[in-house]
Design a protein around this motif. Sequence first.
Motif, PDB file in Angstrom:
ATOM      1  N   ALA A 185       0.838  -1.208   0.000  1.00 25.83           N
ATOM      2  CA  ALA A 185       0.000   0.000   0.000  1.00 25.83           C
ATOM      3  C   ALA A 185       0.870   1.254   0.000  1.00 25.83           C
ATOM      4  CB  ALA A 185      -0.932  -0.015   1.205  1.00 25.83           C
ATOM      5  N   LEU A 186       1.944   1.232   0.793  1.00 23.63           N
ATOM      6  CA  LEU A 186       2.840   2.391   0.840  1.00 23.63           C
ATOM      7  C   LEU A 186       3.444   2.694  -0.523  1.00 23.63           C
ATOM      8  CD1 LEU A 186       4.711   1.885   4.224  1.00 23.63           C
ATOM      9  CD2 LEU A 186       3.480   3.955   3.515  1.00 23.63           C
ATOM     10  N   SER A 187       3.710   1.677  -1.308  1.00 22.55           N
ATOM     11  CA  SER A 187       4.325   1.896  -2.617  1.00 22.55           C
ATOM     12  C   SER A 187       3.379   2.601  -3.585  1.00 22.55           C
ATOM     13  CB  SER A 187       4.793   0.564  -3.217  1.00 22.55           C
ATOM     14  OG  SER A 187       3.683  -0.236  -3.643  1.00 22.55           O
ATOM     15  N   PHE A 188       2.084   2.583  -3.291  1.00 18.87           N
ATOM     16  CA  PHE A 188       1.093   3.250  -4.144  1.00 18.87           C
ATOM     17  C   PHE A 188       0.515   4.514  -3.494  1.00 18.87           C
ATOM     18  CE2 PHE A 188       0.845  -1.239  -5.549  1.00 18.87           C
ATOM     19  CZ  PHE A 188       1.117  -1.066  -6.892  1.00 18.87           C
ATOM     20  N   ALA A 189       0.862   4.797  -2.256  1.00 20.20           N
ATOM     21  CA  ALA A 189       0.297   5.939  -1.540  1.00 20.20           C
ATOM     22  C   ALA A 189       0.774   7.251  -2.153  1.00 20.20           C
ATOM     23  CB  ALA A 189       0.688   5.881  -0.065  1.00 20.20           C
ATOM     24  N   ALA A 190      -0.150   8.211  -2.262  1.00 20.22           N
ATOM     25  CA  ALA A 190       0.170   9.482  -2.916  1.00 20.22           C
ATOM     26  C   ALA A 190      -0.007  10.689  -2.007  1.00 20.22           C
ATOM     27  CB  ALA A 190      -0.701   9.657  -4.165  1.00 20.22           C
ATOM     28  N   THR A 191      -0.648  10.519  -0.859  1.00 15.84           N
ATOM     29  CA  THR A 191      -0.913  11.643   0.034  1.00 15.84           C
ATOM     30  C   THR A 191      -0.414  11.310   1.437  1.00 15.84           C
ATOM     31  OG1 THR A 191      -3.093  10.880   0.764  1.00 15.84           O
ATOM     32  CG2 THR A 191      -2.996  12.172  -1.284  1.00 15.84           C
ATOM     33  N   ASP A 192      -0.291  12.344   2.267  1.00 19.37           N
ATOM     34  CA  ASP A 192       0.126  12.111   3.651  1.00 19.37           C
ATOM     35  C   ASP A 192      -0.885  11.224   4.375  1.00 19.37           C
ATOM     36  OD1 ASP A 192       2.396  13.633   3.330  1.00 19.37           O
ATOM     37  OD2 ASP A 192       1.529  15.454   4.212  1.00 19.37           O
ATOM     38  N   ALA A 193      -2.172  11.435   4.129  1.00 12.50           N
ATOM     39  CA  ALA A 193      -3.194  10.629   4.802  1.00 12.50           C
ATOM     40  C   ALA A 193      -3.094   9.168   4.398  1.00 12.50           C
ATOM     41  CB  ALA A 193      -4.584  11.171   4.484  1.00 12.50           C
ATOM     42  N   GLU A 194      -2.825   8.913   3.119  1.00  9.60           N
ATOM     43  CA  GLU A 194      -2.678   7.525   2.676  1.00  9.60           C
ATOM     44  C   GLU A 194      -1.447   6.884   3.304  1.00  9.60           C
ATOM     45  OE1 GLU A 194      -4.856   7.946  -1.704  1.00  9.60           O
ATOM     46  OE2 GLU A 194      -2.677   7.741  -1.593  1.00  9.60           O
TER      47      GLU A 194
END
Length: 463
Positions: A185-194
């Motif tokens: 999931a971290l590898s696809f996260a784009a925002t601070d909240a994600e």
Amino acid sequence: MNYKKIKKSLGILSGALVLTVFTAGCDVTNPGPIQDEFLGDEAAQIGLVNGAIRSIVNGYTDRAFDMALISRQIFPGGQIGAWGTAVQVHAGNIQPEYGANFTAMHQARFIAETAIQRFTEAGASDNRLYLAHLWAGFSYRILGEWWCDTVLPTTTDPTNTDPPEYFAGTTDPYFERAVASFTSALSFAATDAERDAAYAGRAQAHLWLGNWQQAHDDAAQVSIDFVQALDQDESESGLYNYIWEANSGTFRSYTVKFTFYEDYYLQTGDPRVRWGTDPAYPLAVGSLSGFGPVPYKPMLKYTSRNDDVNIASGAEMRLVQAEAILRGAGGGGVGAAMDLINQVRTRKMADVTNGDGYVSAGGTPLAAVTAANADEAWTHLKRERRIEMWLEGRAAPDERRWLNTSAPGTLDIPDWENPSHPGYTPLFTEYRRGETNGVPNSFCFDIPGSERDRNPNVPGVGG
């Protein structure tokens, strides 16, 4: 669990959810279920993600209610009918095969993993892949916390139909899968909240695996104001906030009376464990076995069927850091751990209270706490987790984790087994708290009979 049946019905489930998401407020005709081969299509993707989330939400607070009884965060009112529980669960005892939501949580991780496969094949957006990996991670984390044994397919390939493997006495495989899911999931996260959500979930899993430094470092990445919650909804009973519904004036299935939180709230005004009284209802519904009518002091943490329930937060992450430090990771010792604990405490303003509980919100920060040694710091840590995550389904698993790792400090568990305690009833000695399927100090649910009957790798009760 009948895994082949779930796979065959997945297209119908996901199709219905897609229509719910995309046709709200529109005058349309339901065209029926979406066929399996179209589940990777862009229009169907969010429905597949929502299918995984719904499987987690559906009944989550019902089981969190059970966990609150096991961990003595509430006192049973005696109700065994609507919005009540079995007599044994009143005492915090889990009988053989009592494990509702086992299938739902496995369905959640299966739907999420199906989404990952379909989204990858379809070249879906990073956001859709992020969501699928994130909710796979949370489904694994919940399975690992709420059960004591692991039942898990050998791979995350959703086309695999081999009976899942069984791992007795450990849920590490769940947490290992959770770490992998949150890492993806971290590898696809784009925002601070994600990123906050993925780091928080991974920190939770690392804590269970005993990876103290990794837990500390992941937790440190998360803002203290971050919250990841399950969206409870009054549209149907399975999505209600069950803890509120069972607490409402109509059902009154439990009370704060006789718990640690009753006196603690009056002494501190800590709004995280707010409770009150209702002049119209002095007693809970039902009659507790061996006790009789129970004084009704309702919790006020949740105030409606729609109130969401946290499954991760920045405040929890500060406590993860504090625990890791007390275990030798992160550096700083007792002083650093207590600073983190007090960051969580002093951000809250104390309520005004009287003998009947809540009067009004206040404006004075909660007092900081101090510790002269590591044992005292551990006691504060354990207390703070049970306060910060009150009625969120986390306290009983914490108790199991601390027992398994021989963590120092004491827990604020009322001794209802003691005949001199005002909450005593023989029920609490007949059915021992924390016992699951006859195994003491388990603090978890049992694998349901449906899984034992259908999976040749899982032994029967007592097997």
